[in-house]
Scaffold this motif. Structure first.
Motif, PDB file in Angstrom:
ATOM      1  N   GLY A  23       0.810  -1.121   0.005  1.00 45.32           N
ATOM      2  CA  GLY A  23      -0.060   0.010  -0.043  1.00 45.32           C
ATOM      3  C   GLY A  23       0.909   1.387   0.118  1.00 45.32           C
ATOM      4  O   GLY A  23       2.156   1.168   0.122  1.00 45.32           O
ATOM      5  N   PRO A  24       0.194   2.148  -0.104  1.00 43.48           N
ATOM      6  CA  PRO A  24       1.119   3.518  -0.089  1.00 43.48           C
ATOM      7  C   PRO A  24       1.716   3.917   0.958  1.00 43.48           C
ATOM      8  O   PRO A  24       1.284   3.411   2.083  1.00 43.48           O
ATOM      9  CB  PRO A  24      -0.237   4.703  -0.343  1.00 43.48           C
ATOM     10  CG  PRO A  24      -1.274   3.992  -1.016  1.00 43.48           C
ATOM     11  CD  PRO A  24      -1.278   2.719  -0.588  1.00 43.48           C
ATOM     12  N   MET A  25       2.965   4.594   0.972  1.00 45.86           N
ATOM     13  CA  MET A  25       3.748   4.736   2.099  1.00 45.86           C
ATOM     14  C   MET A  25       4.335   6.227   1.805  1.00 45.86           C
ATOM     15  O   MET A  25       4.733   6.783   0.792  1.00 45.86           O
ATOM     16  CB  MET A  25       4.697   3.649   2.258  1.00 45.86           C
ATOM     17  CG  MET A  25       4.380   2.188   2.553  1.00 45.86           C
ATOM     18  SD  MET A  25       5.663   1.029   2.679  1.00 45.86           S
ATOM     19  CE  MET A  25       6.324   1.576   4.381  1.00 45.86           C
ATOM     20  N   THR A  26       4.755   7.013   2.939  1.00 46.56           N
ATOM     21  CA  THR A  26       5.517   8.268   2.963  1.00 46.56           C
ATOM     22  C   THR A  26       6.766   7.902   2.574  1.00 46.56           C
ATOM     23  O   THR A  26       7.514   6.893   2.836  1.00 46.56           O
ATOM     24  CB  THR A  26       5.153   8.976   4.145  1.00 46.56           C
ATOM     25  OG1 THR A  26       5.974   8.478   4.990  1.00 46.56           O
ATOM     26  CG2 THR A  26       3.741   9.285   4.472  1.00 46.56           C
ATOM     27  N   ALA A  27       7.450   9.078   2.068  1.00 48.44           N
ATOM     28  CA  ALA A  27       8.992   8.964   1.763  1.00 48.44           C
ATOM     29  C   ALA A  27       9.622   8.793   3.244  1.00 48.44           C
ATOM     30  O   ALA A  27      10.697   7.628   3.164  1.00 48.44           O
ATOM     31  CB  ALA A  27       9.317  10.464   1.499  1.00 48.44           C
ATOM     32  N   GLY A  28       9.221   9.206   4.176  1.00 48.64           N
ATOM     33  CA  GLY A  28       9.971   9.057   5.289  1.00 48.64           C
ATOM     34  C   GLY A  28       9.562   7.498   6.092  1.00 48.64           C
ATOM     35  O   GLY A  28      10.572   7.068   6.507  1.00 48.64           O
ATOM     36  N   GLU A  29       8.378   7.010   6.086  1.00 49.62           N
ATOM     37  CA  GLU A  29       8.268   5.449   6.024  1.00 49.62           C
ATOM     38  C   GLU A  29       8.913   4.676   5.265  1.00 49.62           C
ATOM     39  O   GLU A  29       9.830   3.624   5.835  1.00 49.62           O
ATOM     40  CB  GLU A  29       6.713   5.221   6.008  1.00 49.62           C
ATOM     41  CG  GLU A  29       5.870   6.050   7.038  1.00 49.62           C
ATOM     42  CD  GLU A  29       4.265   5.677   6.444  1.00 49.62           C
ATOM     43  OE1 GLU A  29       3.611   5.703   7.316  1.00 49.62           O
ATOM     44  OE2 GLU A  29       3.910   5.487   5.201  1.00 49.62           O
ATOM     45  N   LEU A  30       9.247   4.936   4.200  1.00 46.72           N
ATOM     46  CA  LEU A  30      10.215   3.976   3.171  1.00 46.72           C
ATOM     47  C   LEU A  30      11.421   4.352   3.605  1.00 46.72           C
ATOM     48  O   LEU A  30      12.202   3.334   3.756  1.00 46.72           O
ATOM     49  CB  LEU A  30       9.764   4.514   1.869  1.00 46.72           C
ATOM     50  CG  LEU A  30       8.334   4.071   1.024  1.00 46.72           C
ATOM     51  CD1 LEU A  30       8.375   4.674  -0.369  1.00 46.72           C
ATOM     52  CD2 LEU A  30       8.441   2.551   1.087  1.00 46.72           C
ATOM     53  N   LYS A  58       1.128  14.972  -2.674  1.00 49.62           N
ATOM     54  CA  LYS A  58       1.417  15.341  -1.232  1.00 49.62           C
ATOM     55  C   LYS A  58       0.274  15.278  -0.307  1.00 49.62           C
ATOM     56  O   LYS A  58      -0.945  15.479  -0.602  1.00 49.62           O
ATOM     57  CB  LYS A  58       1.514  16.895  -1.276  1.00 49.62           C
ATOM     58  CG  LYS A  58       2.700  17.397  -2.281  1.00 49.62           C
ATOM     59  CD  LYS A  58       4.067  17.387  -1.210  1.00 49.62           C
ATOM     60  CE  LYS A  58       4.489  18.766  -0.579  1.00 49.62           C
ATOM     61  NZ  LYS A  58       5.314  18.582   0.128  1.00 49.62           N
ATOM     62  N   ASP A  59       0.534  15.012   0.982  1.00 51.52           N
ATOM     63  CA  ASP A  59      -0.182  15.071   2.127  1.00 51.52           C
ATOM     64  C   ASP A  59       0.233  15.830   3.210  1.00 51.52           C
ATOM     65  O   ASP A  59       0.868  15.167   3.976  1.00 51.52           O
ATOM     66  CB  ASP A  59      -0.475  13.471   2.466  1.00 51.52           C
ATOM     67  CG  ASP A  59      -1.599  13.329   3.563  1.00 51.52           C
ATOM     68  OD1 ASP A  59      -2.336  14.280   3.779  1.00 51.52           O
ATOM     69  OD2 ASP A  59      -1.599  12.163   4.159  1.00 51.52           O
ATOM     70  N   GLY A  60      -0.303  17.180   3.322  1.00 54.60           N
ATOM     71  CA  GLY A  60       0.551  18.116   4.116  1.00 54.60           C
ATOM     72  C   GLY A  60       1.670  18.172   3.798  1.00 54.60           C
ATOM     73  O   GLY A  60       2.237  18.455   2.574  1.00 54.60           O
ATOM     74  N   LYS A  61       2.844  17.748   4.624  1.00 52.32           N
ATOM     75  CA  LYS A  61       4.329  18.250   4.266  1.00 52.32           C
ATOM     76  C   LYS A  61       4.730  16.445   4.005  1.00 52.32           C
ATOM     77  O   LYS A  61       6.019  16.628   3.326  1.00 52.32           O
ATOM     78  CB  LYS A  61       4.987  18.574   5.841  1.00 52.32           C
ATOM     79  CG  LYS A  61       4.738  19.800   5.987  1.00 52.32           C
ATOM     80  CD  LYS A  61       5.342  20.144   7.375  1.00 52.32           C
ATOM     81  CE  LYS A  61       4.982  21.691   7.901  1.00 52.32           C
ATOM     82  NZ  LYS A  61       5.953  22.020   8.982  1.00 52.32           N
ATOM     83  N   SER A  62       4.225  15.700   3.652  1.00 52.58           N
ATOM     84  CA  SER A  62       4.570  14.378   3.389  1.00 52.58           C
ATOM     85  C   SER A  62       4.361  14.176   1.940  1.00 52.58           C
ATOM     86  O   SER A  62       3.391  14.461   1.554  1.00 52.58           O
ATOM     87  CB  SER A  62       4.012  13.305   4.337  1.00 52.58           C
ATOM     88  OG  SER A  62       4.293  13.437   5.638  1.00 52.58           O
ATOM     89  N   VAL A  63       5.265  13.374   1.371  1.00 49.76           N
ATOM     90  CA  VAL A  63       5.014  12.988  -0.126  1.00 49.76           C
ATOM     91  C   VAL A  63       4.707  11.482   0.008  1.00 49.76           C
ATOM     92  O   VAL A  63       5.444  10.817   1.005  1.00 49.76           O
ATOM     93  CB  VAL A  63       6.389  13.003  -0.566  1.00 49.76           C
ATOM     94  CG1 VAL A  63       6.160  12.531  -2.130  1.00 49.76           C
ATOM     95  CG2 VAL A  63       6.525  14.581  -0.946  1.00 49.76           C
ATOM     96  N   VAL A  64       3.610  11.167  -0.438  1.00 46.89           N
ATOM     97  CA  VAL A  64       3.111   9.752  -0.458  1.00 46.89           C
ATOM     98  C   VAL A  64       3.372   9.109  -1.667  1.00 46.89           C
ATOM     99  O   VAL A  64       3.068   9.587  -2.770  1.00 46.89           O
ATOM    100  CB  VAL A  64       1.363   9.683   0.176  1.00 46.89           C
ATOM    101  CG1 VAL A  64       1.003   8.266  -0.034  1.00 46.89           C
ATOM    102  CG2 VAL A  64       1.181  10.329   1.199  1.00 46.89           C
ATOM    103  N   TYR A  65       4.019   8.041  -1.666  1.00 48.99           N
ATOM    104  CA  TYR A  65       4.305   7.081  -2.872  1.00 48.99           C
ATOM    105  C   TYR A  65       3.261   5.944  -3.134  1.00 48.99           C
ATOM    106  O   TYR A  65       2.988   5.298  -1.925  1.00 48.99           O
ATOM    107  CB  TYR A  65       5.615   6.505  -2.859  1.00 48.99           C
ATOM    108  CG  TYR A  65       6.633   7.638  -3.202  1.00 48.99           C
ATOM    109  CD1 TYR A  65       7.180   7.914  -4.183  1.00 48.99           C
ATOM    110  CD2 TYR A  65       7.154   8.300  -1.870  1.00 48.99           C
ATOM    111  CE1 TYR A  65       8.249   8.968  -4.426  1.00 48.99           C
ATOM    112  CE2 TYR A  65       8.180   9.424  -2.068  1.00 48.99           C
ATOM    113  CZ  TYR A  65       8.659   9.726  -3.333  1.00 48.99           C
ATOM    114  OH  TYR A  65       9.349  10.678  -3.353  1.00 48.99           O
ATOM    115  N   ARG A  66       2.978   5.597  -4.039  1.00 48.40           N
ATOM    116  CA  ARG A  66       2.118   4.482  -4.612  1.00 48.40           C
ATOM    117  C   ARG A  66       2.617   3.631  -5.730  1.00 48.40           C
ATOM    118  O   ARG A  66       3.160   4.277  -6.510  1.00 48.40           O
ATOM    119  CB  ARG A  66       0.518   4.755  -4.443  1.00 48.40           C
ATOM    120  CG  ARG A  66       0.214   5.455  -5.723  1.00 48.40           C
ATOM    121  CD  ARG A  66      -1.327   5.705  -5.622  1.00 48.40           C
ATOM    122  NE  ARG A  66      -1.586   6.671  -6.804  1.00 48.40           N
ATOM    123  CZ  ARG A  66      -1.918   6.626  -7.836  1.00 48.40           C
ATOM    124  NH1 ARG A  66      -1.764   5.489  -8.468  1.00 48.40           N
ATOM    125  NH2 ARG A  66      -2.134   7.581  -8.769  1.00 48.40           N
TER     126      ARG A  66
END
Length: 98
Positions: A23-30, A58-66
């Motif tokens: 599933g999608p994850m933020t750059a930080g989570e990855l 973008k989700d707020g300050k986060s970049v979400v990857y899918r």
């Protein structure tokens, strides 16, 4: 197709794609899953994005990857067709008996 295979050539990028299958994850989570710097991960993300293998928002300050699985499927299908696998077989070469 070249950009896709360049992106897949690196084990870190393949692992990112594997993680995104969940599933999608933020750059930080990855980035937290790898023992490399965030700038290094950012470079990996750029290559994946340029190959069309991931999409971002973008989700707020986060970049979400899918994962963009259709791009990978198209590249693999095209590659297979070069060798007559999984699609229309190539025309026989001149001078061949087939």
């Amino acid at each position: 197709m070249n950009a896709v295979f360049k992106a897949l050539a690196d084990p870190t990028r393949r692992k990112v794609l594997e993680l995104l299958r969940q599933g999608p994850m933020t750059a930080g989570e990855l980035s937290d899953r790898f023992p490399v710097s965030r700038p290094t991960m950012s470079a990996h993300f750029t290559i994946l994005r340029e190959a069309g293998l991931v999409a971002t928002h973008k989700d707020g300050k986060s970049v979400v990857y899918r994962l963009q699985l259709s791009v990978l499927e198209d590249a693999l299908l095209s590659f297979g067709q070069l060798f007559g696998i999984g699609g229309t077989a190539p025309a026989p070469r001149e001078g061949s008996s087939t």
